[in-house]
Design an enzyme around this catalytic site. Structure first.
Site, PDB file in Angstrom:
ATOM      1  N   GLY A  74       0.796  -1.219   0.000  1.00 29.76           N
ATOM      2  CA  GLY A  74       0.000   0.000   0.000  1.00 29.76           C
ATOM      3  C   GLY A  74       0.828   1.267   0.000  1.00 29.76           C
ATOM      4  O   GLY A  74       0.487   2.244  -0.676  1.00 29.76           O
ATOM      5  N   ASN A 157      -8.024   3.929   8.826  1.00 28.67           N
ATOM      6  CA  ASN A 157      -7.407   2.831   9.562  1.00 28.67           C
ATOM      7  C   ASN A 157      -7.471   3.004  11.072  1.00 28.67           C
ATOM      8  O   ASN A 157      -7.408   2.022  11.814  1.00 28.67           O
ATOM      9  CB  ASN A 157      -5.950   2.666   9.134  1.00 28.67           C
ATOM     10  CG  ASN A 157      -5.156   3.952   9.230  1.00 28.67           C
ATOM     11  OD1 ASN A 157      -5.518   4.948   8.619  1.00 28.67           O
ATOM     12  ND2 ASN A 157      -4.073   3.940   9.994  1.00 28.67           N
ATOM     13  N   GLN A 185      -7.459  -0.296   3.823  1.00 29.84           N
ATOM     14  CA  GLN A 185      -8.273  -0.830   4.912  1.00 29.84           C
ATOM     15  C   GLN A 185      -9.611  -1.372   4.418  1.00 29.84           C
ATOM     16  O   GLN A 185     -10.213  -2.235   5.064  1.00 29.84           O
ATOM     17  CB  GLN A 185      -8.519   0.255   5.965  1.00 29.84           C
ATOM     18  CG  GLN A 185      -7.312   0.596   6.796  1.00 29.84           C
ATOM     19  CD  GLN A 185      -6.879  -0.545   7.705  1.00 29.84           C
ATOM     20  OE1 GLN A 185      -7.688  -1.304   8.206  1.00 29.84           O
ATOM     21  NE2 GLN A 185      -5.570  -0.664   7.903  1.00 29.84           N
ATOM     22  N   SER A 205      -3.271  -3.381  -0.526  1.00 26.75           N
ATOM     23  CA  SER A 205      -2.158  -4.100   0.106  1.00 26.75           C
ATOM     24  C   SER A 205      -2.671  -5.456   0.552  1.00 26.75           C
ATOM     25  O   SER A 205      -3.628  -5.542   1.331  1.00 26.75           O
ATOM     26  CB  SER A 205      -1.607  -3.313   1.294  1.00 26.75           C
ATOM     27  OG  SER A 205      -0.428  -3.920   1.804  1.00 26.75           O
ATOM     28  N   HIS A 207      -1.816  -7.893   2.577  1.00 26.43           N
ATOM     29  CA  HIS A 207      -1.841  -8.438   3.938  1.00 26.43           C
ATOM     30  C   HIS A 207      -2.998  -7.906   4.772  1.00 26.43           C
ATOM     31  O   HIS A 207      -3.217  -8.373   5.893  1.00 26.43           O
ATOM     32  CB  HIS A 207      -0.510  -8.184   4.643  1.00 26.43           C
ATOM     33  CG  HIS A 207      -0.279  -6.786   5.112  1.00 26.43           C
ATOM     34  ND1 HIS A 207      -0.367  -6.435   6.442  1.00 26.43           N
ATOM     35  CD2 HIS A 207       0.039  -5.653   4.456  1.00 26.43           C
ATOM     36  CE1 HIS A 207      -0.098  -5.157   6.577  1.00 26.43           C
ATOM     37  NE2 HIS A 207       0.149  -4.648   5.386  1.00 26.43           N
ATOM     38  N   THR A 243      11.817  -6.874 -10.702  1.00 24.54           N
ATOM     39  CA  THR A 243      11.306  -8.201 -11.025  1.00 24.54           C
ATOM     40  C   THR A 243      10.015  -8.481 -10.257  1.00 24.54           C
ATOM     41  O   THR A 243       9.962  -8.314  -9.040  1.00 24.54           O
ATOM     42  CB  THR A 243      12.351  -9.276 -10.668  1.00 24.54           C
ATOM     43  OG1 THR A 243      13.546  -9.022 -11.404  1.00 24.54           O
ATOM     44  CG2 THR A 243      11.839 -10.669 -10.995  1.00 24.54           C
ATOM     45  N   CYS A 331       0.826   1.656  12.833  1.00 25.96           N
ATOM     46  CA  CYS A 331       1.879   2.411  12.169  1.00 25.96           C
ATOM     47  C   CYS A 331       2.472   3.477  13.081  1.00 25.96           C
ATOM     48  O   CYS A 331       3.469   4.097  12.737  1.00 25.96           O
ATOM     49  CB  CYS A 331       1.338   3.057  10.894  1.00 25.96           C
ATOM     50  SG  CYS A 331       0.666   1.862   9.722  1.00 25.96           S
TER      51      CYS A 331
END
Length: 392
Positions: A74, A157, A185, A205, A207, A243, A331
């Site tokens: 994210g 969040n 979120q 994101s 996860h 990559t 965070c």
């Protein structure tokens, strides 16, 4: 000796990877390990897989596969959307004004702050009300002739408030302004149809929706020019060098696919657990106040302010009892300063210092909620008693 009970209520920080996602990724760590940029058969096989899962993600977002860029998560998606479009606009002589909100994730807030401090861009930060909600009229008034992009999140969040992105997108479109939304979120909990949302760019994101850490995506509407923020090879149609991480990209697509195939069941469970938690805390913990919008909030998200409680101390005591929680945002770990989000919503620094975020997940049970509420009641009472004894 019996193992300690663990109740994980920090799903806004990260979610456990779904075992079905792990199973989907495993072959791409071992036998199907090719580099998608290689021209031999192993490389072509990897490239085919990457493009196939790009189509999966595009189908869920209701966009073209060519509008999906794979990133490391994210934060990178937010950076690429904001820097990439703002740099391109500046190169074309089209302005340098950026609009954000005080409730944005630091991946947006600190990115724009650096662009202002180091690169000479200008910024307007919109106000929010006492529940963290943006007003489309404030947004319209903030737009200037030199505005190049606005970045306004879909769901917060820290307090869980869902922003009126479709209405904000109408304002942006009327003024010819690009709108990016951080949907990190919201993914897996709210619909992500970019046509209905009306946004030009959207960040994800993996996860946050039971996928692996370290991989994300950015939707960029066709026709929008980005100046790459990471240089190197020509991956992602020259927009993001590096990559491609095939196993994680596969895992992200699988996790997103599962999230929306099982959307109704999961969101109903989350909302049930969330409501039980909110009701329990507000009814049993004296001096507890809900933060964020009372109804327009994420199905998984409960957040509170607790009077005469230090958030950091509370989190440590809950952890000792096996309850994994956070104060506003994971965070902010290690930062003793009050949440800027809560301050922007009108809370005082003292009030904001008592923040608690409890976010439920797919595996959360009613017994988990009962245990958490009971533990919180006892812990808050203990901490307040200790505080009174110290004062006396």
């Amino acid at each position: 000796m019996p193992s300690r009970r663990i109740v994980y209520l920090d799903h806004s920080a990260t979610t456990p990877t779904d075992p079905r996602v792990v199973d989907a990724m495993l072959p791409y760590f071992t036998e199907n390990f090719g580099n998608p940029a290689s021209s031999h058969s192993l490389g072509r096989k990897a490239e085919f897989v990457v493009e196939t899962v790009r189509e999966t993600i595009a189908r869920i977002l209701n966009c073209s596969p060519s509008e999906i860029i794979f990133t490391s998560g994210g934060s990178e998606s937010d950076n690429l959307a904001i820097r990439g479009t703002a740099w391109d606009a500046r190169n074309r002589g089209n302005g340098g004004h950026i609009i954000t909100a005080p409730v944005e994730h630091d991946a947006v807030g600190k990115t724009v702050a650096q662009m202002v401090a180091v690169m000479g861009f200008e910024q307007t930060i919109l106000p929010v009300d006492q529940v963290g909600m943006l007003n489309p009229d404030d947004f319209a008034q903030a737009i200037r002739p030199d505005s190049v992009i606005a970045s306004l999140m879909l769901a917060n969040n820290e307090v869980g408030t869902i922003e009126p992105i479709p209405q904000l997108a109408q304002v942006a479109k009327k003024h010819g302004l690009l709108l990016h939304t951080d949907a990190v979120q919201a993914a897996g909990q709210l619909p992500l149809n970019v046509q209905s949302l009306g946004v030009d760019m959207l960040s994800l994101s993996a996860h946050k929706f039971y996928g692996p850490k370290g991989v994300g995506a950015l939707y960029v509407r066709n026709g929008i020019e980005l100046t790459p923020t990471q240089s190197g090879g020509g991956q992602e149609d020259e927009r993001r060098a590096g990559t491609q991480n095939v196993p994680l990209i596969v895992g992200m697509a699988k996790a997103l696919e599962l999230a929306y195939e099982e959307f109704d069941a999961h969101t109903a469970h989350l909302q049930s657990m969330r409501d039980q938690l909110i009701d329990g805390v507000l009814s049993r913990v004296p001096g507890a106040h809900l933060t964020g919008h009372p109804t327009q909030r994420l199905p998984s998200h409960a957040s509170f302010l607790l009077e005469d409680i230090d958030s950091g101390t509370l989190i440590m005591h809950l952890d000792v009892r096996g309850v994994a929680a956070s104060g506003s945002s994971a965070c902010k770990t290690g930062n003793p300063e009050p949440s800027e989000v809560l301050l922007a919503m009108g809370y005082t620094p003292k009030e904001a210092s008592g923040s608690l975020r409890l976010t439920v997940g797919r595996q959360t049970t009613a017994d988990d909620i009962d245990y958490t509420v009971e533990t919180l009641v006892e812990t808050v009472e203990k901490l307040r008693k200790l505080s009174r004894e110290i004062i006396w």
